[in-house]
Design a protein around this motif. Structure first.
Motif, PDB file in Angstrom:
ATOM      1  N   UNK A   1       0.832  -1.212   0.000  1.00  0.00           N
ATOM      2  CA  UNK A   1       0.000   0.000   0.000  1.00  0.00           C
ATOM      3  C   UNK A   1       0.867   1.264   0.000  1.00  0.00           C
ATOM      4  N   UNK A   2       2.121   1.182   0.479  1.00  0.00           N
ATOM      5  CA  UNK A   2       2.984   2.351   0.523  1.00  0.00           C
ATOM      6  C   UNK A   2       2.522   3.345   1.574  1.00  0.00           C
ATOM      7  N   UNK A   3       2.905   4.604   1.404  1.00  0.00           N
ATOM      8  CA  UNK A   3       2.470   5.669   2.313  1.00  0.00           C
ATOM      9  C   UNK A   3       1.069   6.101   1.913  1.00  0.00           C
ATOM     10  N   UNK A   4       0.159   6.146   2.868  1.00  0.00           N
ATOM     11  CA  UNK A   4      -1.207   6.587   2.607  1.00  0.00           C
ATOM     12  C   UNK A   4      -1.307   8.067   2.934  1.00  0.00           C
ATOM     13  N   UNK A   5      -1.742   8.861   1.962  1.00  0.00           N
ATOM     14  CA  UNK A   5      -1.879  10.309   2.134  1.00  0.00           C
ATOM     15  C   UNK A   5      -3.361  10.665   2.184  1.00  0.00           C
ATOM     16  N   UNK A   6      -3.767  11.359   3.236  1.00  0.00           N
ATOM     17  CA  UNK A   6      -5.156  11.791   3.395  1.00  0.00           C
ATOM     18  C   UNK A   6      -5.182  13.308   3.350  1.00  0.00           C
ATOM     19  N   UNK A   7      -5.850  13.874   2.337  1.00  0.00           N
ATOM     20  CA  UNK A   7      -5.844  15.334   2.219  1.00  0.00           C
ATOM     21  C   UNK A   7      -6.692  15.845   1.084  1.00  0.00           C
ATOM     22  N   UNK A  49       9.307   9.812  -5.979  1.00  0.00           N
ATOM     23  CA  UNK A  49      10.405   9.039  -5.404  1.00  0.00           C
ATOM     24  C   UNK A  49      10.239   7.553  -5.712  1.00  0.00           C
ATOM     25  N   UNK A  50       9.303   7.244  -6.630  1.00  0.00           N
ATOM     26  CA  UNK A  50       9.001   5.859  -7.032  1.00  0.00           C
ATOM     27  C   UNK A  50       8.550   5.012  -5.849  1.00  0.00           C
ATOM     28  N   UNK A  51       7.729   5.599  -4.963  1.00  0.00           N
ATOM     29  CA  UNK A  51       7.301   4.888  -3.757  1.00  0.00           C
ATOM     30  C   UNK A  51       5.831   4.455  -3.784  1.00  0.00           C
ATOM     31  N   UNK A  52       5.112   4.795  -4.841  1.00  0.00           N
ATOM     32  CA  UNK A  52       3.742   4.319  -5.076  1.00  0.00           C
ATOM     33  C   UNK A  52       2.818   4.526  -3.872  1.00  0.00           C
TER      34      UNK A  52
END
Length: 307
Positions: A1-7, A49-52
């Motif tokens: 899932x990688x880093x989840x961004x909520x915004x 950063x290719x981190x999906x």
């Protein structure tokens, strides 16, 4: 899932004065309209950063909203949890002077309520496999509350950014639960009820080391524009990260790129100082263009440890 961004997703309408900006005059210049919003910017910067990363947010139910989703998907952002709704996006209207700094702006915030529904329906699915969570801490309190509840349930670290510090000061209880909180010196002044306008980076670093202990914030970074950034944690570690020298075109988006770099660094094995270095490099790249586009990097360039 990688880093989840909520915004949020915003449409940024920017006016650039060609000559010296006259506050109450008619200024000749250029106007650009681009995709923006703190959360959207951070998700795209992390993707570069290719981190999906995965983005949880809203867009308008029209061609513009669909364009936002397509662009994020092209950057390898997971857009499965984005919703298309009427008035799902905000709008930011800004005027810039010849130094690339904002001299006037007006913004319209979107309705955040549907994000709460997304977390209620899909929160377990989103959080259980996330590497970490990044959230705009000044979003609706119920969204913040649900985010930290899910993060605690699945033992995920939360990184907090801010777009309206006047609202964020009401979230002090949640700031104590963040892994790291990032803001600028003006916002830090609002949080701690102090004036840092004449404070040097070295002085700010020492002050921050004291303030995070008093406020019980685990880690905190304060950006200081052309003076770089300072950092401190509960263990008494603190320091200054100098800026990179670049030709400034447009400073908007620099803070979002910095946060993206910090979030990626701390998520994937770097300490506070090293993470500030990643953030500094990303933000320096963004302010060199009026489109605020972060170039693509590989994780290996920063020594990020991915599972």
């Amino acid at each position: 899932m990688g880093i989840v961004v909520i915004g949020d997703v915003f449409i940024d309408i920017k006016g650039y004065s060609i000559a010296s900006y006259i506050p109450q005059g008619r200024n000749v210049g250029t106007i650009a309209q681009i995709h923006g919003g703190v959360g959207r910017n951070v998700a795209e910067d992390i993707a570069n950063l290719e981190l999906k990363p995965t983005f949880v947010g809203l867009v308008d139910d029209d061609a513009m909203g669909e364009e936002v989703i397509r662009k994020l998907a092209r950057h390898k952002v997971d857009t499965r949890y984005m919703k298309k709704l009427p008035n799902g996006m905000g709008t930011w209207l800004a005027i810039f002077d010849n130094n690339g700094d904002v001299v006037a702006s007006v913004s319209k915030r979107p309705d955040h309520t549907p994000v709460q529904y997304i977390l209620e329906e899909k929160g377990d699915e989103i959080f259980k496999d996330a590497d970490s969570i990044a959230i705009e801490i000044d979003t609706d309190r119920e969204i913040v509350k649900k985010t930290f509840a899910l993060a605690e349930k699945y033992q995920k670290k939360v990184y907090a950014m801010v777009s309206n510090m006047s609202i964020a000061v009401e979230r002090r209880d949640f700031l104590r639960k963040t892994e790291c909180f990032v803001c600028n010196e003006q916002e830090a002044g609002i949080l701690f009820s102090e004036d840092y306008s004449e404070t040097t980076p070295d002085e700010m670093a020492e002050l921050l080391a004291e303030r995070v202990k008093m406020a019980q914030i685990p880690k905190m970074i304060v950006t200081m524009g052309g003076q770089g950034a300072v950092y401190a944690d509960q263990e008494g570690n603190y320091g200054v990260r100098p800026p990179m020298k670049v030709d400034v075109v447009d400073t908007t988006g620099a803070g979002d790129a910095f946060f993206a770099g910090v979030c990626a660094g701390l998520t994937y094995g770097k300490n506070l100082e090293e993470s500030c270095g990643i953030g500094t490099r990303l933000s320096s790249a963004v302010i060199c263009t009026s489109e605020n586009i972060c170039p693509r990097f590989m994780p290996e360039e920063f020594g990020l440890i991915l599972d």
